[in-house]
Design a protein around this motif. Structure first.
Motif, PDB file in Angstrom:
ATOM      1  N   UNK A  35       1.779  -1.973   0.760  1.00 11.55           N
ATOM      2  CA  UNK A  35       1.492  -2.248   2.169  1.00 11.55           C
ATOM      3  C   UNK A  35       2.741  -2.051   3.025  1.00 11.55           C
ATOM      4  N   UNK A  36       3.849  -2.660   2.604  1.00 11.40           N
ATOM      5  CA  UNK A  36       5.086  -2.581   3.389  1.00 11.40           C
ATOM      6  C   UNK A  36       5.618  -1.154   3.495  1.00 11.40           C
ATOM      7  N   UNK A  37       5.489  -0.394   2.412  1.00  8.78           N
ATOM      8  CA  UNK A  37       6.007   0.980   2.391  1.00  8.78           C
ATOM      9  C   UNK A  37       5.009   1.989   2.957  1.00  8.78           C
ATOM     10  N   UNK A  38       3.779   1.568   3.200  1.00  5.52           N
ATOM     11  CA  UNK A  38       2.755   2.486   3.685  1.00  5.52           C
ATOM     12  C   UNK A  38       2.264   3.445   2.621  1.00  5.52           C
ATOM     13  N   UNK A  39       2.397   3.069   1.351  1.00  4.73           N
ATOM     14  CA  UNK A  39       1.990   3.924   0.236  1.00  4.73           C
ATOM     15  C   UNK A  39       0.469   3.970   0.124  1.00  4.73           C
ATOM     16  N   UNK A  40      -0.094   5.180   0.263  1.00  4.10           N
ATOM     17  CA  UNK A  40      -1.519   5.416   0.085  1.00  4.10           C
ATOM     18  C   UNK A  40      -1.655   6.733  -0.658  1.00  4.10           C
ATOM     19  N   UNK A  41      -2.499   6.807  -1.638  1.00  6.90           N
ATOM     20  CA  UNK A  41      -3.316   5.710  -2.109  1.00  6.90           C
ATOM     21  C   UNK A  41      -2.455   4.623  -2.749  1.00  6.90           C
ATOM     22  N   UNK A  42      -3.049   3.428  -2.840  1.00  8.02           N
ATOM     23  CA  UNK A  42      -2.355   2.327  -3.498  1.00  8.02           C
ATOM     24  C   UNK A  42      -2.108   2.705  -4.953  1.00  8.02           C
TER      25      UNK A  42
END
Length: 163
Positions: free
Chosen positions: A63-70
């Motif tokens: 969430x904090x790093x904006x990583x998608x997909x999780x």
């Protein structure tokens, strides 16, 4: 942090038994009440509840790093309570303005494992009431169709991080 997430996965995902949700075999993760807060919400309408969304270390970092997909190993928990007025607080304020959690309704978990849950966008789901899995296969079959309506770019997750 990765070592912690790997250690949690066996507690959150296991074989089908009385402690696991149907279809996805998701279990209550040990220590989830100590996870970090991701966001809060109030659902109106027939649900009329307050929700706290928590995440394990893998989820919070994504969430904090904006990583998608999780990444695999992400576990997102949603705790819900009835939405009730606080008579005690309202007496202090002199008017009806304060609402607090009432009775717990359920806890839901989304577990990311892109191989195991390939048919459901990489996510497995579980719902628990009074610490026990809801055994309804019909209920579990509604999880991914609902999440599939969320933005695919957000990896089928509704909740946004609230810093």
């Amino acid at each position: 942090m990765a070592a912690c997430a790997v250690a949690l996965i066996p507690l959150a995902v296991g074989g089908a038994d009385d402690d696991a949700s149907p279809i996805f075999d998701v279990r209550l993760p040990a220590g989830y009440r100590d996870w970090q807060l991701i966001s809060v919400a109030h659902e109106a309408g027939s649900l009329n509840d307050l929700r706290a969304v928590l995440g394990n270390d893998v989820a919070v970092k994504a969430y904090r790093d904006g990583t998608r997909p999780f990444p695999d190993g992400t576990i997102i928990g949603r705790l819900a309570w009835k939405y009730v007025p606080s008579e005690e607080n309202n007496a202090v304020f002199g008017q009806a303005q304060s609402f607090v959690p009432g009775a717990a309704t359920n806890i839901q978990f989304s577990v990311k494992d892109s191989r195991k849950y390939a048919d459901t966008g990489g996510w497995g789901y579980g719902q628990f009431e009074d610490g026990k899995p809801n055994r309804s296969k019909a209920l579990m079959e509604t999880c991914f169709p609902c999440h599939a309506r969320a933005n695919k770019a957000d990896d089928f997750v509704f909740t946004r991080y609230t810093p």
